[in-house]
Write a protein that holds these residues in place. Sequence first.
Motif, PDB file in Angstrom:
ATOM      1  N   ALA A  25      -2.812 -27.366  33.367  1.00  0.00           N
ATOM      2  CA  ALA A  25      -3.783 -28.696  32.721  1.00  0.00           C
ATOM      3  C   ALA A  25      -3.834 -29.686  34.063  1.00  0.00           C
ATOM      4  O   ALA A  25      -4.680 -30.299  34.596  1.00  0.00           O
ATOM      5  CB  ALA A  25      -3.679 -29.295  30.907  1.00  0.00           C
ATOM      6  N   ILE A  26      -1.759 -30.435  34.582  1.00  0.00           N
ATOM      7  CA  ILE A  26      -2.029 -31.629  34.975  1.00  0.00           C
ATOM      8  C   ILE A  26      -3.166 -30.890  36.865  1.00  0.00           C
ATOM      9  O   ILE A  26      -3.545 -31.574  37.650  1.00  0.00           O
ATOM     10  CB  ILE A  26      -0.659 -32.088  35.374  1.00  0.00           C
ATOM     11  N   ARG A  27      -2.524 -29.857  37.220  1.00  0.00           N
ATOM     12  CA  ARG A  27      -2.693 -29.217  38.283  1.00  0.00           C
ATOM     13  C   ARG A  27      -4.433 -28.521  38.269  1.00  0.00           C
ATOM     14  O   ARG A  27      -4.960 -28.961  39.019  1.00  0.00           O
ATOM     15  CB  ARG A  27      -2.111 -28.143  38.629  1.00  0.00           C
ATOM     16  N   GLY A  28      -4.771 -28.575  37.225  1.00  0.00           N
ATOM     17  CA  GLY A  28      -6.128 -28.323  37.486  1.00  0.00           C
ATOM     18  C   GLY A  28      -7.402 -29.500  37.127  1.00  0.00           C
ATOM     19  O   GLY A  28      -8.604 -29.254  37.176  1.00  0.00           O
ATOM     20  N   ALA A  29      -6.422 -30.874  37.221  1.00  0.00           N
ATOM     21  CA  ALA A  29      -7.293 -31.500  36.625  1.00  0.00           C
ATOM     22  C   ALA A  29      -7.726 -32.913  37.743  1.00  0.00           C
ATOM     23  O   ALA A  29      -7.376 -32.539  38.757  1.00  0.00           O
ATOM     24  CB  ALA A  29      -6.582 -33.377  35.677  1.00  0.00           C
ATOM     25  N   ARG A  30      -8.907 -33.304  37.448  1.00  0.00           N
ATOM     26  CA  ARG A  30      -9.503 -34.059  38.937  1.00  0.00           C
ATOM     27  C   ARG A  30      -9.358 -36.183  37.998  1.00  0.00           C
ATOM     28  O   ARG A  30     -10.051 -35.746  36.926  1.00  0.00           O
ATOM     29  CB  ARG A  30     -10.833 -33.468  38.521  1.00  0.00           C
TER      30      ARG A  30
END
Lengths: 248, 85
Positions: A25-30
């Motif tokens: 989720a962190i990697r996919g966040a903006r």
Amino acid sequence: MTDDELLRYSRHILLPEIDIAGQDAIRGARVLIIGIGGLGSPAALYLASAGIGTIVLADGDTVDLTNLQRQILHRTDSVGLAKVESGRRTICEINPTCNVIAIAERLEGEALTAQIALADVVLDCSDNFATRHAVNRACVAKRKPLVSGAAIRFDGQISVFDSRQTDAPCYECLFPEGENVEDVRCATMGVFAPITGIIGAMQAAEALKLIVGCGVPLTGRLELLDGTSMTWREIRIRRDPQCKVCAQ
Amino acid sequence: MKVLIPGALRSYTQSHEAAAHGATLDEALEDLDRQYPGIRFRVIDEQGKVRRHIRIFVNGASAESLSMHMQPSDEVILVQALSGG
């Protein structure tokens, strides 16, 4: 997630509150950071190191020699450079997989609203009330969580305003916009450097918690740091049913 | 009662906290002003209203009004909006 990523983020993944799903989720966040100064610097450093996929840096200023006492994203050889370019350079050295979008302007109006609409979490690290209120209005309109931090002298404040929750207050509920409210600037009043580091790091922590969905965010609570005695106070903030921003 | 003073008003008190007496919050602020002349005007405007960049909290919750009754054991926190970043 690659083997390198599993290793790089292993100390996060070891935490059951985060695990692989949280790190994904962190990697996919903006994340949008408004103001790349004393607060935005530590916030950006921690978010980039933690593996945020896309970090949007927004600031219209250039790096000044007087910034370097506390704005730890910038280096001596960055003086004169746009803060967002200086920030992108440092972040890319720390974590090249982080996609950094540098916006070298003071976001306002539709441009501000458009960037907030694209973000998963917004960090207000700005240095003036006009921006703080504009960011709050856009976050309420787009129902985006806002992690708000502020620091001056030896004082720090941080809270989370999350208009996705129907009973949560917004920044306007706490401090209504006023015509005669003067900005108290670090340039004139001074600021104890580590205060910005403490508050900025906490903003990063709250942003990561919101992205992962773990812990209890600072929604409805304002934390006050008195750096002279190094004591914290917590006060409860309630939604103003007459608020001109979130009660509409 | 104990009153916690924000950094911006410590030029009056020279301390991060002060003691004030009064049956109501307004009386406590007047007592504070007797000890530290001028401090009340930084909190309350000419119309008798709390200034927009200031919030008053009692025991961790927003003060209901300036006429709210106070106890000697109460803790008042004066909070000033900060814009610095």
